[in-house]
Design a protein around this motif. Structure first.
Motif, short mmCIF file in Angstrom:
data_model
loop_
_atom_site.label_atom_id
_atom_site.label_comp_id
_atom_site.label_asym_id
_atom_site.label_seq_id
_atom_site.Cartn_x
_atom_site.Cartn_y
_atom_site.Cartn_z
N GLN A 107 9.59 8.45 -6.34
CA GLN A 107 10.87 8.97 -5.87
C GLN A 107 11.31 10.22 -6.65
O GLN A 107 11.17 10.26 -7.87
N LEU A 108 11.82 11.19 -5.92
CA LEU A 108 12.42 12.37 -6.55
C LEU A 108 13.83 11.97 -6.98
O LEU A 108 14.68 11.67 -6.13
N HIS A 109 14.07 11.94 -8.27
CA HIS A 109 15.28 11.36 -8.84
C HIS A 109 16.55 12.12 -8.46
O HIS A 109 17.65 11.56 -8.44
N ALA A 110 16.41 13.41 -8.20
CA ALA A 110 17.57 14.24 -7.85
C ALA A 110 17.08 15.53 -7.20
O ALA A 110 15.92 15.92 -7.36
N TRP A 111 17.95 16.18 -6.48
CA TRP A 111 17.67 17.49 -5.90
C TRP A 111 17.69 18.53 -7.02
O TRP A 111 18.58 18.51 -7.88
N ASP A 112 16.73 19.43 -7.02
CA ASP A 112 16.67 20.47 -8.04
C ASP A 112 16.97 21.82 -7.37
O ASP A 112 16.12 22.39 -6.69
N PRO A 113 18.18 22.37 -7.56
CA PRO A 113 18.55 23.64 -6.90
C PRO A 113 17.78 24.84 -7.42
O PRO A 113 17.79 25.90 -6.80
N ALA A 114 17.10 24.69 -8.55
CA ALA A 114 16.37 25.81 -9.13
C ALA A 114 14.96 25.97 -8.57
O ALA A 114 14.28 26.95 -8.86
N VAL A 115 14.53 25.01 -7.76
CA VAL A 115 13.17 25.04 -7.22
C VAL A 115 13.21 24.97 -5.70
O VAL A 115 13.91 24.11 -5.15
N PRO A 116 12.49 25.83 -5.00
CA PRO A 116 12.45 25.75 -3.54
C PRO A 116 11.95 24.37 -3.10
O PRO A 116 10.98 23.85 -3.66
N ILE A 117 12.61 23.80 -2.10
CA ILE A 117 12.23 22.46 -1.67
C ILE A 117 10.80 22.44 -1.15
O ILE A 117 10.10 21.43 -1.27
N GLU A 118 10.31 23.58 -0.64
CA GLU A 118 8.93 23.64 -0.17
C GLU A 118 7.95 23.39 -1.30
O GLU A 118 6.93 22.71 -1.12
N GLU A 119 8.24 23.91 -2.49
CA GLU A 119 7.36 23.69 -3.63
C GLU A 119 7.41 22.24 -4.08
O GLU A 119 6.37 21.62 -4.37
N THR A 120 8.61 21.70 -4.14
CA THR A 120 8.77 20.31 -4.55
C THR A 120 8.00 19.38 -3.63
O THR A 120 7.26 18.49 -4.08
N LEU A 121 8.16 19.57 -2.34
CA LEU A 121 7.52 18.68 -1.39
C LEU A 121 6.01 18.90 -1.30
O LEU A 121 5.25 17.97 -1.00
N ALA A 122 5.55 20.11 -1.58
CA ALA A 122 4.11 20.35 -1.64
C ALA A 122 3.49 19.57 -2.80
O ALA A 122 2.37 19.06 -2.70
N ALA A 123 4.22 19.46 -3.90
CA ALA A 123 3.75 18.67 -5.04
C ALA A 123 3.67 17.19 -4.66
O ALA A 123 2.75 16.47 -5.07
N VAL A 124 4.64 16.74 -3.89
CA VAL A 124 4.64 15.36 -3.40
C VAL A 124 3.41 15.11 -2.52
O VAL A 124 2.73 14.09 -2.64
N ASP A 125 3.14 16.05 -1.63
CA ASP A 125 1.98 15.91 -0.76
C ASP A 125 0.69 15.84 -1.59
O ASP A 125 -0.21 15.05 -1.29
N ALA A 126 0.62 16.66 -2.63
CA ALA A 126 -0.56 16.66 -3.50
C ALA A 126 -0.72 15.31 -4.20
O ALA A 126 -1.84 14.80 -4.37
N ALA A 127 0.40 14.72 -4.62
CA ALA A 127 0.36 13.43 -5.29
C ALA A 127 -0.17 12.34 -4.37
O ALA A 127 -0.98 11.50 -4.77
N LEU A 128 0.26 12.37 -3.11
CA LEU A 128 -0.22 11.37 -2.16
C LEU A 128 -1.66 11.62 -1.78
O LEU A 128 -2.45 10.68 -1.65
#
Length: 313
Positions: A107-128
């Motif tokens: 789980q992503l513990h909180a929204w990070d306004p300093a990072v584009p959500i596309e980058e965050t979610l791409a990291a999630v995809d890589a983890a899966l």
């Protein structure tokens, strides 16, 4: 998955490893399966203790392990936040402390306004894709944040869908009903309700003061509990106590059953000081609130809605 999840936020500080083992054994014996932790809980001790118990108290394949990343663990570019590097570093750390080869729900513990959500979610995809995580969820996202993340993940084949959102939700905190829960329902995302007992206030233990062995008496948790100690909360707690007396059960059971059966809620996440306290939560499994009592609790805890919000229920 059990209708109640076991939270481990205090494991390693207020809850010793020995008591944690007792809680886990009782939880599993009652049919519990979902265990929730985070990389920052007690500076990683929560994950480490859980890791030591997996395999000893319960087989790995009989539980669902959920943890979180994003919150800052230490200084430096990879010490926290939702960048690709920070997230994947955090994931490896959690796997090491938990002594497992994969996380069931990351789980992503909180929204990070300093990072584009596309980058965050791409990291999630890589983890899966790597097999280190099986499913992904978020925590403490607002309605628009949840909708943005869920829509982005559904926009292209192969992206990991958001399956869960963890939000504070109880008779004392119903703000999630304005936007978060409607967004979750729309996107088919399950809600995990943290602090379903109003940070302990809904048990009624604080009506006549602060018990010396309670979280409210703990220096580091007192502000956490104090957040829900006010006049509005006192009225709601009294209604819960009255309902419990009428049903011949505990205020804890009434408050937990109310949130457990709300639209969109998959499971409340409960923490406990000791095993006896946890037993009180586990005993609510078969409690169904009568419609009249549910309606009365809905009314006394109602929050204002305005344009363009619409209440659920």
């Amino acid at each position: 998955m059990s209708r109640i999840a076991l939270g481990t936020m205090t494991w390693g500080r207020d809850t010793s490893a020995e008591v944690a083992a007792e809680q886990l054994a009782a939880f599993v014996e009652a049919g519990g399966t979902l265990l929730d932790t985070a990389d920052v809980y007690c500076d990683g001790e929560s994950e480490r203790i859980l890791g030591e118990l997996i395999g000893k108290v319960v087989p790995r394949d009989e539980i669902v392990v959920a943890t979180k990343a994003v919150a800052r663990r230490h200084e430096g570019p990879f010490g926290g936040g939702a960048s690709r590097g920070a997230l994947l570093t955090a994931l490896d750390g959690s796997l090491s402390r938990l002594a497992v080869d994969h996380i069931d729900l990351w789980q992503l513990h909180a929204w990070d306004p300093a990072v584009p959500i596309e980058e965050t979610l791409a990291a999630v995809d890589a983890a899966l894709a790597s097999g280190k995580a099986r499913y992904v969820g978020v925590s403490n996202y607002s309605g628009w944040q949840l909708g943005t993340a869920a829509t982005w993940q559904r926009a292209a084949p192969g992206r990991a869908p958001i399956v869960a959102n963890q939000a504070e939700y109880s008779l004392l905190e119903r703000g999630a009903e304005r936007e978060v829960i409607p967004a979750a329902l729309h996107h088919g995302i399950g809600v995990l309700a943290w602090a379903p007992l109003g940070r302990g206030v809904l048990t009624g233990k604080y009506r006549n003061g602060t018990p010396p062995d309670s979280r409210g008496a703990s220096p580091h948790l007192a502000p956490y509990v104090e957040h829900h100690r006010n006049e509005r909360a006192a009225r709601i707690v009294q209604a819960v106590v009255t309902a419990a007396e009428g049903l011949g059960t505990s205020p804890l059971a009434v408050a937990l059953a109310w949130v457990r059966d709300r639209p969109g809620v998959v499971a409340p996440v409960v923490g406990a000081r000791d095993t006896a306290q946890l037993a009180g939560s586990l005993a609510t499994e078969n409690l169904e609130l009568p419609p009249a009592i549910r309606a009365a609790l809905d009314d006394v805890s109602a929050i204002p809605f305005g344009y363009p919000e619409q209440p659920i229920g």
